[in-house]
Design a protein around this motif. Structure first.
Motif, PDB file in Angstrom:
ATOM      1  N   UNK A 286     -67.866  72.677  26.397  1.00 33.05           N
ATOM      2  CA  UNK A 286     -66.742  72.627  27.574  1.00 33.05           C
ATOM      3  C   UNK A 286     -67.417  71.958  28.572  1.00 33.05           C
ATOM      4  N   UNK A 287     -66.595  70.852  29.022  1.00 30.97           N
ATOM      5  CA  UNK A 287     -67.189  69.666  30.089  1.00 30.97           C
ATOM      6  C   UNK A 287     -66.359  70.031  31.179  1.00 30.97           C
ATOM      7  N   UNK A 288     -67.193  70.673  32.251  1.00 27.26           N
ATOM      8  CA  UNK A 288     -66.450  71.014  33.555  1.00 27.26           C
ATOM      9  C   UNK A 288     -66.482  69.737  34.638  1.00 27.26           C
ATOM     10  N   UNK A 289     -65.514  69.287  35.179  1.00 24.02           N
ATOM     11  CA  UNK A 289     -65.652  68.391  36.213  1.00 24.02           C
ATOM     12  C   UNK A 289     -65.223  68.750  37.798  1.00 24.02           C
ATOM     13  N   UNK A 290     -65.899  68.306  38.684  1.00 16.75           N
ATOM     14  CA  UNK A 290     -65.766  69.008  39.993  1.00 16.75           C
ATOM     15  C   UNK A 290     -64.389  68.035  40.621  1.00 16.75           C
ATOM     16  N   UNK A 291     -63.398  68.703  41.150  1.00 19.20           N
ATOM     17  CA  UNK A 291     -62.247  67.984  41.483  1.00 19.20           C
ATOM     18  C   UNK A 291     -62.067  68.178  42.951  1.00 19.20           C
ATOM     19  N   UNK A 292     -63.171  68.784  43.656  1.00 15.98           N
ATOM     20  CA  UNK A 292     -62.835  68.922  45.360  1.00 15.98           C
ATOM     21  C   UNK A 292     -64.263  68.341  45.561  1.00 15.98           C
ATOM     22  N   UNK A 293     -64.189  68.231  47.102  1.00 15.76           N
ATOM     23  CA  UNK A 293     -65.415  67.905  47.848  1.00 15.76           C
ATOM     24  C   UNK A 293     -66.513  68.836  47.746  1.00 15.76           C
ATOM     25  N   UNK A 294     -67.649  68.545  47.524  1.00 14.04           N
ATOM     26  CA  UNK A 294     -68.821  69.440  47.454  1.00 14.04           C
ATOM     27  C   UNK A 294     -68.745  70.556  48.489  1.00 14.04           C
TER      28      UNK A 294
ATOM     29  N   UNK B  81     -59.998  78.814  40.336  1.00 18.18           N
ATOM     30  CA  UNK B  81     -59.598  78.313  41.905  1.00 18.18           C
ATOM     31  C   UNK B  81     -59.360  77.011  41.970  1.00 18.18           C
ATOM     32  N   UNK B  82     -59.252  76.375  40.789  1.00 18.43           N
ATOM     33  CA  UNK B  82     -58.872  74.961  40.950  1.00 18.43           C
ATOM     34  C   UNK B  82     -59.916  74.032  41.446  1.00 18.43           C
ATOM     35  N   UNK B  83     -61.368  74.382  41.363  1.00 21.66           N
ATOM     36  CA  UNK B  83     -62.220  73.662  41.946  1.00 21.66           C
ATOM     37  C   UNK B  83     -62.867  72.705  40.770  1.00 21.66           C
TER      38      UNK B  83
END
Length: 97
Positions: A6-14, A73-75
């Motif tokens: 699984x590759x997780x990618x952050x889609x919000x500001x840190x 949570x859509x992060x």
């Protein structure tokens, strides 16, 4: 059981993301205790991370990933791929295509 990368990618500001990390880490501990988590860790570029899971099917693996607080949570967005681990042993490579 099958293995999934699984590759997780952050889609919000840190700044939004960071407060949710403890919940993510607690969830990974639950997966480890249940025998689903093999490996996990952040990418060095700090744009996401990787999780190596065991599950009975792609659907089951997807369910595990979608219950991760960061994903739920859509992060984080995610990509999931089945991984046949051969450890360099060509006799273990069985084409399925």
């Amino acid at each position: 059981m099958l293995t999934y990368l699984v590759t997780l990618t952050i889609v919000v500001d840190r700044a939004i993301y960071e407060p949710h990390l403890p919940d993510h880490l607690a969830y990974l501990a639950q997966l480890k205790a249940a025998g689903h988590l093999l490996l996990s860790g952040p990418a060095t570029d700090r744009r996401g991370g990787f999780v190596l899971l065991q599950a009975d099917s792609l659907a089951a693996a997807r369910d595990l990933v979608e219950e991760d607080p960061l994903v739920a949570r859509g992060l984080d967005s995610y990509e999931i791929r089945e991984w046949r681990i051969t450890e360099g042993q060509p006799q273990q490579i069985v084409p399925s295509w």
